[in-house]
Design a protein around this motif. Structure first.
Motif, mmCIF file in Angstrom:
data_model
loop_
_atom_site.group_PDB
_atom_site.id
_atom_site.type_symbol
_atom_site.label_atom_id
_atom_site.label_comp_id
_atom_site.label_asym_id
_atom_site.label_seq_id
_atom_site.Cartn_x
_atom_site.Cartn_y
_atom_site.Cartn_z
ATOM 1 N N UNK A 129 0.827 -1.214 0.000
ATOM 2 C CA UNK A 129 0.000 0.000 0.000
ATOM 3 C C UNK A 129 0.853 1.252 0.000
ATOM 4 N N UNK A 130 2.187 1.079 0.005
ATOM 5 C CA UNK A 130 3.088 2.214 0.048
ATOM 6 C C UNK A 130 4.028 2.235 -1.136
ATOM 7 N N UNK A 131 5.331 2.053 -0.876
ATOM 8 C CA UNK A 131 6.322 2.219 -1.935
ATOM 9 C C UNK A 131 6.192 1.186 -3.045
ATOM 10 N N UNK A 132 5.602 0.029 -2.756
ATOM 11 C CA UNK A 132 5.439 -0.997 -3.785
ATOM 12 C C UNK A 132 4.018 -1.066 -4.342
ATOM 13 N N UNK A 133 3.240 -0.013 -4.118
ATOM 14 C CA UNK A 133 1.845 -0.015 -4.577
ATOM 15 C C UNK A 133 1.740 -0.157 -6.085
ATOM 16 N N UNK A 134 2.614 0.520 -6.810
ATOM 17 C CA UNK A 134 2.546 0.484 -8.272
ATOM 18 C C UNK A 134 2.800 -0.909 -8.817
ATOM 19 N N UNK A 135 3.876 -1.558 -8.360
ATOM 20 C CA UNK A 135 4.191 -2.895 -8.860
ATOM 21 C C UNK A 135 3.180 -3.917 -8.348
ATOM 22 N N UNK A 136 2.647 -3.695 -7.140
ATOM 23 C CA UNK A 136 1.614 -4.597 -6.616
ATOM 24 C C UNK A 136 0.367 -4.543 -7.494
ATOM 25 N N UNK A 137 0.002 -3.354 -7.919
ATOM 26 C CA UNK A 137 -1.160 -3.204 -8.801
ATOM 27 C C UNK A 137 -0.887 -3.810 -10.169
ATOM 28 N N UNK A 138 0.345 -3.624 -10.651
ATOM 29 C CA UNK A 138 0.727 -4.170 -11.958
ATOM 30 C C UNK A 138 0.646 -5.693 -11.961
ATOM 31 N N UNK A 139 1.226 -6.320 -10.945
ATOM 32 C CA UNK A 139 1.199 -7.786 -10.893
ATOM 33 C C UNK A 139 -0.204 -8.299 -10.570
ATOM 34 N N UNK A 140 -0.894 -7.592 -9.670
ATOM 35 C CA UNK A 140 -2.228 -8.030 -9.285
ATOM 36 C C UNK A 140 -3.237 -7.993 -10.420
ATOM 37 N N UNK A 141 -2.954 -7.181 -11.456
ATOM 38 C CA UNK A 141 -3.854 -7.098 -12.610
ATOM 39 C C UNK A 141 -3.678 -8.266 -13.581
ATOM 40 N N UNK A 142 -2.624 -9.040 -13.391
ATOM 41 C CA UNK A 142 -2.357 -10.170 -14.285
ATOM 42 C C UNK A 142 -3.223 -11.367 -13.926
ATOM 43 N N UNK A 143 -3.627 -12.157 -14.920
ATOM 44 C CA UNK A 143 -4.342 -13.395 -14.621
ATOM 45 C C UNK A 143 -3.456 -14.326 -13.788
ATOM 46 N N UNK A 144 -4.049 -15.012 -12.843
ATOM 47 C CA UNK A 144 -3.364 -16.024 -12.025
ATOM 48 C C UNK A 144 -2.384 -15.444 -11.010
ATOM 49 N N UNK A 145 -2.495 -14.157 -10.687
ATOM 50 C CA UNK A 145 -1.601 -13.560 -9.693
ATOM 51 C C UNK A 145 -2.420 -12.921 -8.575
ATOM 52 N N UNK A 146 -2.056 -13.252 -7.341
ATOM 53 C CA UNK A 146 -2.668 -12.673 -6.151
ATOM 54 C C UNK A 146 -1.539 -12.082 -5.311
ATOM 55 N N UNK A 147 -1.527 -10.770 -5.130
ATOM 56 C CA UNK A 147 -0.464 -10.104 -4.386
ATOM 57 C C UNK A 147 -0.797 -10.105 -2.891
ATOM 58 N N UNK A 148 0.195 -10.497 -2.082
ATOM 59 C CA UNK A 148 -0.002 -10.606 -0.636
ATOM 60 C C UNK A 148 1.108 -9.847 0.083
ATOM 61 N N UNK A 149 0.740 -9.116 1.113
ATOM 62 C CA UNK A 149 1.708 -8.413 1.954
ATOM 63 C C UNK A 149 2.502 -9.408 2.795
ATOM 64 N N UNK A 150 3.833 -9.292 2.740
ATOM 65 C CA UNK A 150 4.677 -10.117 3.602
ATOM 66 C C UNK A 150 6.009 -9.423 3.830
ATOM 67 N N UNK A 151 6.419 -9.401 5.081
ATOM 68 C CA UNK A 151 7.742 -8.930 5.465
ATOM 69 C C UNK A 151 8.438 -10.123 6.099
ATOM 70 N N UNK A 152 9.414 -10.686 5.399
ATOM 71 C CA UNK A 152 10.006 -11.946 5.868
ATOM 72 C C UNK A 152 10.875 -11.765 7.109
ATOM 73 N N UNK A 153 11.075 -10.527 7.562
ATOM 74 C CA UNK A 153 11.799 -10.313 8.812
ATOM 75 C C UNK A 153 10.854 -10.303 10.012
#
Length: 285
Positions: free
Chosen positions: A37-61
């Motif tokens: 919802x912040x600095x990666x909002x643009x790429x999240x929207x780009x990938x999320x618009x593709x068929x078969x892609x579901x974008x999920x928030x995750x911070x692996x730390x």
């Protein structure tokens, strides 16, 4: 056969290409990234618009973030067939010039981040008695280089996780593979993505001019090979797809994808496997 695939670190580089490649091949991809919802909002929207892609928030730390991301995925899809641990950070500098905190920060992402995702996904994979986990490590998969010691140590740790778990998870038909990329022109290597660098310049000064000369020579050699062999990041995405599509039980433990190594990486892997088999025989394992 369509698989449910969770990929970490999908905002840039290999992760973004892996997401697109797997989705275009018909697999359902859960594209994990930070700050959607912040600095990666643009790429999240780009990938999320593709068929078969579901974008999920995750911070692996973050234990909680990883737990929530995998719980959400399992609630939505019921299972996860494949996990691709791509998220990572590079770093350069003299080991003595790294503070302990900087090394810890490196391991939080590259090593503990992988442990967190394993612990989040394994219960479901064990129950299903099926699964594939692909970990991206390093082209220097069994040796180290100067000025990259914390980075390579964190990646060697993932090699150890993968190799040991291959035996521990065998009763559950869960396969583990490491991909060893060489040097590719991604954000991690072109300077646009910040790494975790040595932070004690007063210590580094004692190594001059030797350190700068050696480091510049190493960089010239690595990036020269990248240009000479026209290293294309799509190679890694295609490699992940190839592993995903392999029949269960046929995947290698290590899968090097470094044309610049000219086969020496595979020779090293084979030699190490042969020596380990001899060692195990001597201990009657």
């Amino acid at each position: 056969m369509k698989k449910i695939i969770f990929v970490t670190g999908t905002s840039t580089g290999f992760g973004k290409l892996i997401t697109i490649t797997l989705a275009e091949a018909g697999h359902q991809v859960i594209a994990g990234m930070r700050d959607i919802a912040g600095k990666n909002q643009k790429v999240a929207s780009e990938l999320g618009a593709l068929p078969n892609v579901d974008v999920v928030e995750i911070d692996i730390t973050s234990d909680e973030s990883v737990k929530n991301a995998f719980e959400k995925t399992l609630e939505t899809y019921g299972h996860i067939d494949v996990l691709v641990n791509n998220a990572g950070v590079s770093g350069f500098g003299l080991l003595e010039a790294y503070s302990i905190d900087q090394v810890k920060a490196m391991f939080e992402i590259n090593f503990y981040g992988v442990l967190r995702t394993y612990q989040a996904v394994l219960p479901a994979m064990r129950e299903a008695k099926s699964g594939l986990i692909i970990n991206l490590t390093s082209g220097a998969s069994g040796h180290t280089l100067p000025f990259m010691i914390p980075y390579l140590a964190s990646k060697f740790g993932v090699e150890s996780i993968t190799e040991g778990l291959q035996d521990e998870l065998k009763p559950f038909n869960i396969e583990n593979v490491t991909i060893q990329p060489g040097v590719y022109p991604t954000e991690m290597n072109n300077g646009s993505k910040a790494g975790i660098l040595a932070d004690k310049p007063e210590i580094a000064a004692h190594y001059e001019p030797f350190a700068s000369e050696k480091f510049n020579g190493l960089g010239k050699a690595l990036f020269g090979k990248m240009e000479q062999f026209e290293m294309n990041p799509q190679t890694i995405a295609d490699g992940v797809l190839k592993l995903v599509n392999m029949p269960a039980g046929t995947r290698p433990l290590r899968f090097p994808l470094d044309a610049a190594a000219e086969g020496t990486d595979q020779e090293f892997i084979d030699a190490r496997a042969t020596l380990k088999a001899k060692w195990l025989e001597k201990y009657n394992f």
